[in-house]
Design a protein around this motif. Sequence first.
Motif, mmCIF file in Angstrom:
data_model
loop_
_atom_site.group_PDB
_atom_site.id
_atom_site.type_symbol
_atom_site.label_atom_id
_atom_site.label_comp_id
_atom_site.label_asym_id
_atom_site.label_seq_id
_atom_site.Cartn_x
_atom_site.Cartn_y
_atom_site.Cartn_z
ATOM 1 N N VAL A 160 -5.564 0.678 -1.221
ATOM 2 C CA VAL A 160 -4.798 1.879 -0.866
ATOM 3 C C VAL A 160 -5.710 2.925 -0.232
ATOM 4 O O VAL A 160 -5.360 3.543 0.779
ATOM 5 C CB VAL A 160 -4.091 2.460 -2.107
ATOM 6 N N LEU A 190 -5.306 4.302 3.541
ATOM 7 C CA LEU A 190 -5.146 5.720 3.871
ATOM 8 C C LEU A 190 -6.273 6.200 4.787
ATOM 9 O O LEU A 190 -6.056 7.035 5.674
ATOM 10 C CB LEU A 190 -5.110 6.553 2.594
ATOM 11 N N GLY A 241 0.563 8.169 -6.860
ATOM 12 C CA GLY A 241 0.640 9.605 -6.690
ATOM 13 C C GLY A 241 1.534 10.274 -7.724
ATOM 14 O O GLY A 241 1.234 11.375 -8.186
ATOM 15 N N GLU A 254 0.863 3.927 -2.957
ATOM 16 C CA GLU A 254 0.523 5.325 -2.710
ATOM 17 C C GLU A 254 1.511 6.248 -3.414
ATOM 18 O O GLU A 254 1.131 7.242 -4.037
ATOM 19 C CB GLU A 254 0.518 5.607 -1.206
ATOM 20 N N GLN A 255 2.785 5.925 -3.341
ATOM 21 C CA GLN A 255 3.812 6.745 -3.988
ATOM 22 C C GLN A 255 3.733 6.667 -5.507
ATOM 23 O O GLN A 255 3.773 7.686 -6.202
ATOM 24 C CB GLN A 255 5.202 6.301 -3.528
ATOM 25 N N ASN A 290 0.166 12.574 -1.683
ATOM 26 C CA ASN A 290 -0.326 11.808 -2.835
ATOM 27 C C ASN A 290 -1.756 11.331 -2.667
ATOM 28 O O ASN A 290 -2.380 10.874 -3.635
ATOM 29 C CB ASN A 290 0.578 10.589 -3.093
ATOM 30 N N ILE A 291 -2.287 11.429 -1.442
ATOM 31 C CA ILE A 291 -3.660 10.997 -1.229
ATOM 32 C C ILE A 291 -4.628 11.765 -2.128
ATOM 33 O O ILE A 291 -5.625 11.228 -2.611
ATOM 34 C CB ILE A 291 -4.054 11.157 0.261
ATOM 35 N N HIS A 315 1.650 12.582 3.229
ATOM 36 C CA HIS A 315 0.718 11.798 2.414
ATOM 37 C C HIS A 315 0.047 12.675 1.358
ATOM 38 O O HIS A 315 -1.143 12.514 1.076
ATOM 39 C CB HIS A 315 -0.356 11.152 3.304
ATOM 40 N N VAL A 359 -4.524 10.192 -5.539
ATOM 41 C CA VAL A 359 -5.202 8.896 -5.527
ATOM 42 C C VAL A 359 -6.718 9.097 -5.539
ATOM 43 O O VAL A 359 -7.441 8.445 -6.298
ATOM 44 C CB VAL A 359 -4.767 8.077 -4.289
ATOM 45 N N TYR A 382 0.832 -1.213 0.000
ATOM 46 C CA TYR A 382 0.000 0.000 0.000
ATOM 47 C C TYR A 382 0.862 1.257 0.000
ATOM 48 O O TYR A 382 0.601 2.213 -0.743
ATOM 49 C CB TYR A 382 -0.908 0.023 1.240
ATOM 50 N N ARG A 383 1.893 1.287 0.852
ATOM 51 C CA ARG A 383 2.761 2.471 0.915
ATOM 52 C C ARG A 383 3.473 2.698 -0.411
ATOM 53 O O ARG A 383 3.606 3.841 -0.870
ATOM 54 C CB ARG A 383 3.769 2.325 2.054
#
Length: 422
Positions: free
Chosen positions: A287, A291, A250, A246-247, A329-330, A327, A333, A242-243
């Motif tokens: 993801v 988050l 993003g 996320e990157q 990039n949330i 975070h 996403v 997930y981490r």
Amino acid sequence: MKQQSPGLIRSSRHLTPKGLSTRTALLAAAAQVFKESGFFSSSVSQIARNCGVSQGTFYQYFKNKEQVFLELNDLILGNFWEAVQNLPRSGDRFEPRLKEVIGLIFDHTLKNFYFHRILGEFELIDPVAIGYYDSLARFLRCFFRQAVLTGHIRPLDPNVIAYGLLGKAYFHALEWGDDAPAFSLGELVELTFDLLMKGINGPSVYKKPRKLNHTKAPAEDNGGILPGQSETQGESTRNAIYRSAEQIFGRQGYNRAGISEITRLAGVAQGTFYVHFESKRALMKGVVEYLSRAMRRELKIATDRAKDRRDMEREGMMAFFRFLKPHRNIYRVLAECETLGQELAMWYYRKLAQGYNETLTKGIAKREIRELPVAFLVRSLMGLNHMIGLKWLVWNSSPQAEFPPQLLEDAVDLVLFGLNPQ
């Protein structure tokens, strides 16, 4: 400020009346296609087919769909500034003028919500999104700066007020569901005026802390697992993926992100990915849920010790911005989710709103929060934090982006006590 004639801003060649009609029809067709499919998933062939012309005809008027998008941006902003010029003049009476401004922002957002939604879809659009919202905020900044000078409102930062109002309009335009409370445009104007001027502070006695604690460290990122809990090996592997996702999502967007790149960054084999996820789409869902858990954990830790709901609001706002910094990039996403299908993004917002609803309801019962419709309060406060976070953290290209302490003080002050100078 008078804008150029919309729809022709980026076109320099002379058009016949028939050509202008075709070009205008193509812009309208593109708007409909973008509304249905988003920007990234749409195509020139869809736009031409929707308009009833050939692709060759499309290319007579536009270089590509990017040019169409940019011209729609000019068209929508041109319409906004035209509406600004046509605002009724209410003399020196501040209250009706502010309500007219609020009505303009909400009406513009509701009519053009599809465009607001796709502004954050992928990196090509980021500079356009920044410019788009700054154009709207420029009008609001001038309005509120003048209101400060004339003594109608307290001297809070006009940028904070402007972006907070834009965020409120955006979140009230979201599709919260058929069973969710709904408000007419007139009700939204009256309620937003009331909230903007008076804040959420209720009638019970409240001792405002002197300063905010800006230095509190964010909770350790462990996938939303609460203190005292532990994660299994499978959970640890999923959280690592997930981490990583996320990157990658993003930076590159959902459509361009590759599973091999995600697993490589996570330090797991590609085969391991399919032990945990059926597809990239299933990963995207995971993801968002990851988050959501992490965000709600951060908010719970930050607000658990607060006894008064107003202190919870202060601590919650600071926790939100602390969480958002690593975070950022949330937002990318969630923007991708809104174009892939709004259900997942709205699940995220509703999950946050659910907890917000419960604590605000208790605060109203204890007279710590003013008695306003809870659904209205939830959407307004979420929207304010969302747009302010975009402005100062997400759109800031510096890897060390910070929310200026004085602006945070003003944002909290705006939420709690509003703009009323008395």
